[in-house]
Design an enzyme around this catalytic site. Structure first.
Site, PDB file in Angstrom:
ATOM      1  N   GLU A 279       1.020  -1.379   0.040  1.00 17.19           N
ATOM      2  CA  GLU A 279      -0.034   0.062   0.028  1.00 17.19           C
ATOM      3  C   GLU A 279       0.907   1.387  -0.100  1.00 17.19           C
ATOM      4  O   GLU A 279       0.453   2.155   0.870  1.00 17.19           O
ATOM      5  CB  GLU A 279      -0.833  -0.017   1.150  1.00 17.19           C
ATOM      6  CG  GLU A 279      -2.008  -1.199   1.162  1.00 17.19           C
ATOM      7  CD  GLU A 279      -2.890  -1.266   2.248  1.00 17.19           C
ATOM      8  OE1 GLU A 279      -4.078  -1.269   1.816  1.00 17.19           O
ATOM      9  OE2 GLU A 279      -2.645  -1.170   3.471  1.00 17.19           O
TER      10      GLU A 279
HETATM   11  C1  ACM Z   1      -2.415  -5.456   3.957  1.00 19.89           C
HETATM   12  O1  ACM Z   1      -3.133  -5.803   4.492  1.00 19.89           O
HETATM   13  N1  ACM Z   1      -2.002  -4.251   3.751  1.00 19.89           N
HETATM   14  C2  ACM Z   1      -1.216  -6.127   3.894  1.00 19.89           C
END
Ligand code: ACM
Length: 698
Positions: free
Chosen positions: A329
């Site tokens: 992310e």
């Molecule tokens: C995640 O759930 N951002 C690995």
């Protein structure tokens, strides 16, 4: 702040979320298995006649000495048998080597096991009326066998016994993990330890410890002490505590793999070191959840010597061969806004931010390799250019697992094992890292190392974490250990109920904390009606709690009614099964039981009102309770119609559908878990004309 973890996962899980739930089936193909409560189901079980009696003469002996892993396991076996049975065992279970070498329970192994993937964890267990022999190539196999033996401990009129049996067992997957996120909500040492006990009981072998997040930097660094001093609110593990936990895990045959999530999810690092961030500081510990924008600056050469020192320190602290660098992310907004980073990309010919992150990861990989660690990362790190000795953890879907295996990378699956989504155990149970239709060849399948349940901690505290992990994670443990053909959902739930109590016996708080939390809410000891409601309710799923009009932060109390409710209501599941059984067979006994349950729900509201009147913290559940009573009333009327063979009036049916659709909506950050099944009753009595809104909620 964006909630892309939330969004992506919601899409990923949506298909899995509404699997039809069939009636419980009593037994599976091997009838002897159904009679036992073993979980995970062993590779082969051969139940024989006869019983090995467990009384005060029980003795255990083997070749290990005090301090050895198997000796510790034998001692724990003795104390757990004593605790469960109340028997005063004559053998001093801490006796040193030799004193009980010929114990009635004898364990033997060839060599100490290594705490690394692909280690042999197999064991065999032969129980005869006078003798139990547990043998394994490694002491880790002995540990797994002792857990099986404890699950076999049974009772009859004459007392306690272990049934005569021959078991040969080994795991299907070598990586059977649980991620605990100590970043978003710190989890004290005791919480980690009791969950390690739970993992060991289910033969899980990797604690993936998520130690740094936007909300907190949770490890003491002696090299860069400002990291934990400024980044943790004082909530971090000292290095002594880390070593204590690693040792506790190792004693139970569990590896501890740390995760230091970079370059994103890293705000807490920048409180101390804003100069390593991509945007100017100052930075404060992030309180909100979601995907924050701060990220390390991959174009700044000073970052790499910093990581070299930091990862060098952590590589020495954590003995596991693997180290997880996160990598998930990274939105790249701060990269895009930084002219120096843009110039760097241009100069290096890095086409986009993915390429920039791949560059960063390549630099990190060199650092980790120098410190003797193998690199693991979330599936975002699966980018062209990285060598195949990294491990990819798939969370956004199963595609990365398949694709990376095709390209020669090892992988672990977490997509489908996100226990923070509050999905039923069944959903996770049927999620296979190598599903039956997989097109991977034999060599590629070997690259799929296993999977991990992920306990992200936005909405869990030390008080509630066990209830979000257990017992559902036991179903994941079975998926990762047992053969793929072990898929009988009804039998899994039957055993899960037993396992849940045994986990409580081990010290897990998933059951008992509910009562404590409800007593706190009620400000008194009489919580009967609150319990009835809690058992008909589940927390909202798939991160919907974040869109209920309040903003959860890492400082929000997680002490409301919803937090006391289990992610999966067994009462609702039982009700659903009875409804289906009644609809298909129309038997009177099911009808009686349904009427009893529905009547209790209907009457509960009146009993609960005085508690609500006394406690402002309970005010928000009044609509939930009233709605349960109304839904139950609809259910009772539908039941009566079905029994009499009468069709209800179209007006009543239409009104009922409308009410049930309302009842299915979120209230107090929770949902009534019984509404769909009431809808099935209504549909059953209103007939096929009932193609109305009620179908929408099913
Ligand atoms: C995640 O759930 N951002 C690995």
């Amino acid at each position: 702040m964006a909630h892309s973890r939330q969004r992506r996962l919601f899409l990923g899980m949506a298909m899995l979320a509404f699997l039809a739930i069939g009636p419980a089936r009593a037994a599976q193909s091997a009838p002897e298995r159904a009679a036992l409560d073993l979980m995970p189901v062993p590779e082969s079980v051969n139940l024989r006649d006869g019983r090995f009696r467990v009384d005060d003469s029980l003795s255990v002996g083997g070749q290990a000495a005090p301090g050895d892993r198997a000796f510790g396991a034998a001692a724990r076996f003795m104390s757990r048998v004593a605790a469960r049975t109340g028997i005063f065992l004559k053998q001093d279970f801490l006796a040193a080597r030799g004193s009980a070498a010929d114990g009635a329970v004898r364990y033997e192994f060839t060599r100490p096991g290594k705490l690394e993937p692909l280690e042999d964890e197999s064991y065999s267990l032969i129980v005869n009326p006078g003798k139990v022999v547990l043998s394994a190539p490694t002491d880790i196999g002995v540990l797994r066998g002792f857990e099986t033996l404890l699950q076999l401990l049974s009772s009859d009129q004459a007392g306690y016994y272990i049934p005569c049996v021959e078991i040969i067992d080994r795991p299907r997957f070598t990586w059977r993990g649980l991620l605990i996120d100590s970043g978003r909500h710190f989890q004290p040492v005791e919480a980690i330890k009791r969950n390690l006990d739970g993992m060991a009981a289910l033969k899980m072998n990797v604690l993936h410890w998520h130690l740094t997040e936007d909300q907190g930097f949770r490890v003491e660094s002696k090299v860069f002490p400002r990291l934990h001093e400024l980044g943790s609110d004082g909530l971090y593990y000292t290095q002594a505590q880390i070593r204590e936990i690693i040792e506790y895990a190792a004693d139970r045959g569990i590896r501890v793999m740390p995760e230091f999530d970079v370059p994103g999810h890293s705000t807490s690092w920048f409180v101390a070191y804003p100069e390593f961030a991509s945007a100017p500081g100052p930075y404060a510990i992030e309180r909100r959840f979601g995907v924050a924008e701060p990220a390390f600056n991959p174009a700044d050469e000073r970052v790499y010597p910093f990581f070299d020192k930091f990862f060098g320190e952590m590589a020495a602290l954590f003995p596991d061969p693997y180290l997880h660098i996160g990598g998930d992310e990274v939105e790249g907004r701060h990269w895009d806004a930084n002219p120096a980073i843009q110039a760097f990309k241009k100069k290096r010919g890095l086409a986009d931010n993915h390429a920039l992150q791949a560059y960063f990861n390549t630099r990190l990989l060199k650092i980790l390799t120098r410190h003797g660690k193998k690199m693991v990362g979330w599936d975002e790190i699966f980018q062209p250019g990285l060598p195949t000795d990294i491990v990819i953890q798939s969370w956004r879907g199963t595609e990365a697992l398949v694709e990376s295996a095709r390209k020669g990378y090892q992988g672990i699956l977490s997509n489908g094992y996100y226990i923070d989504l509050c999905q039923p155990a069944e959903t996770h149970y049927l999620n296979d890292p190598i599903p039956s239709g997989s097109t991977l060849d034999e060599a590629q399948r070997k690259l799929v190392l296993g999977g991990e349940a992920t306990m992200w901690s936005e909405l869990v505290t030390p008080e509630t974490i066990d209830s979000r992990i257990w017992p559902r994670t036991a179903a994941i443990a079975e998926r990762l250990w047992s053969r793929p053909s072990v898929r009988d959902v009804g039998d899994m739930y039957r055993r899960l109920a037993v396992v849940s109590l045994r986990l409580e016996e081990l010290g897990l708080t998933h059951l008992k904390n509910q009562g404590m939390m409800l007593r706190r809410l009620a400000a008194g000891p009489d919580i009967g009606p609150l319990e009835v409601l809690a058992q008909a309710v589940e927390p909202l799923k798939n991160y919907q709690r974040h869109s209920q009009g309040v903003t959860y932060t890492s400082l929000s109390p997680l002490t409301r009614f919803v937090d006391a409710c289990a992610p999966e209501s067994m009462a609702a599941r039982d009700f659903r099964i009875k409804v289906e059984s009644f609809i298909s067979s129309g038997d009177r006994e099911s009808a009686q039981e349904l009427r009893k349950t529905l009547t209790a729900w209907k009457n509960n509201h009146t009993l609960l009102l005085p508690l609500i009147a006394r406690s402002p913290a309970l005010k928000e559940i009044e609509p939930l309770s009233l709605t349960l009573a109304e839904a139950a009333e609809t259910g009772l009327t539908a039941l009566a119609h079905i029994e009499k063979g009468e069709k209800p009036s179209p007006d009543w049916a239409e009104g009922g559908r409308g009410k049930l659709n309302e009842a299915a909506k979120p209230m107090a950050h929770a949902e009534l878990a019984v509404v769909r099944a009431v809808g099935r009753l209504l549909e059953a009595c209103a007939g096929p004309a009932g193609r109305g809104p009620v179908r929408d909620i099913m």
